[in-house]
Write a protein that holds these residues in place. Structure first.
Motif, PDB file in Angstrom:
ATOM      1  N   GLY A  81       0.837  -1.190   0.000  1.00  0.00           N
ATOM      2  CA  GLY A  81       0.000   0.000   0.000  1.00  0.00           C
ATOM      3  C   GLY A  81       0.868   1.235   0.000  1.00  0.00           C
ATOM      4  N   PRO A  82       0.253   2.420  -0.011  1.00  0.00           N
ATOM      5  CA  PRO A  82       1.035   3.659  -0.088  1.00  0.00           C
ATOM      6  C   PRO A  82       1.985   3.868   1.079  1.00  0.00           C
ATOM      7  CG  PRO A  82      -1.314   4.129   0.182  1.00  0.00           C
ATOM      8  CD  PRO A  82      -1.182   2.658  -0.006  1.00  0.00           C
ATOM      9  N   SER A  84       3.142   1.132   2.986  1.00  0.00           N
ATOM     10  CA  SER A  84       3.436  -0.230   3.433  1.00  0.00           C
ATOM     11  C   SER A  84       4.766  -0.335   4.167  1.00  0.00           C
ATOM     12  CB  SER A  84       3.386  -1.215   2.268  1.00  0.00           C
ATOM     13  OG  SER A  84       4.314  -0.850   1.277  1.00  0.00           O
ATOM     14  N   GLY A 163      -5.286   5.635   1.551  1.00  0.00           N
ATOM     15  CA  GLY A 163      -5.284   4.794   0.358  1.00  0.00           C
ATOM     16  C   GLY A 163      -5.654   3.369   0.699  1.00  0.00           C
ATOM     17  N   TYR A 165      -4.744  -0.628   1.132  1.00  0.00           N
ATOM     18  CA  TYR A 165      -3.680  -1.531   1.547  1.00  0.00           C
ATOM     19  C   TYR A 165      -4.162  -2.959   1.319  1.00  0.00           C
ATOM     20  CZ  TYR A 165      -1.423   2.442   3.725  1.00  0.00           C
ATOM     21  OH  TYR A 165      -0.808   3.648   3.935  1.00  0.00           O
TER      22      TYR A 165
END
Length: 176
Positions: A81-82, A84, A163, A165
């Motif tokens: 994800g953005p 992570s 965002g 994930y």
């Protein structure tokens, strides 16, 4: 029908000496797990809030040999994800939906899967910290079925960028 044919084939034909027949069945451990791989999706809103989590029903059936312990474990395979790199892992809580046989007294508790350590954690043992050794599922004493509703959520979502994930967790079920 097959057993009858095997036994019937062991009889003596006219003019032959009688022979004995035996039927041997060997039944060993067997397990089924549905699903064996979980693909989880989490959304963090621009204000940092996150929904309660994603709930998945996991059903495990196992046939054990006498004296074997049952383990149901999870391993976090990936987390993306953005943010992570900043995500520390996934936590879950659980509730038993139904149980039978040797799983009748088993529990579906909670724990933590670490993204950095990739540690395995058992279901049924509360407060599992990353890197902890897997232990038998609490209360699962032999052959039976256990269905759990497991709710997964990101750890510390407030510190992550907004965002979507995604996490993948692999489950294993074994008798030892």
């Amino acid at each position: 029908m097959v057993a009858w044919l095997l036994l019937a084939g062991g009889g003596a034909a006219w003019g032959q000496a009688a022979a004995g027949s035996a039927l041997v069945l060997q039944i060993g451990p067997e397990a089924r797990l549905e699903p064996a791989r979980l693909t989880l999706r989490f959304q963090i809103a621009p204000d940092g809030s996150a929904p309660a989590g994603e709930t998945v029903t996991v059903t495990a059936w196992i046939r054990t040999l006498p004296g074997q312990a049952v383990r149901l474990r999870a391993r976090l395979g990936s987390l993306s994800g953005p943010g992570s790199a900043a995500a520390s892992g996934v936590a879950w809580s659980g509730a038993a939906l139904r149980a039978s046989g040797g799983a009748a007294a088993a529990s579906c508790a909670g724990g933590v899967l670490s993204a950095s350590s990739g540690a395995e954690a058992p279901f049924g043992a509360a407060g599992i910290s990353p890197g902890a050794a897997a232990e038998p599922v609490a209360g699962w004493t032999g052959s039976g079925t256990l269905a759990c509703a497991l709710t997964f959520k990101l750890l510390a979502p407030g510190g992550l960028p907004p965002g979507w994930y995604a996490a993948v967790a692999d489950l294993t079920l074994e008798a030892r």
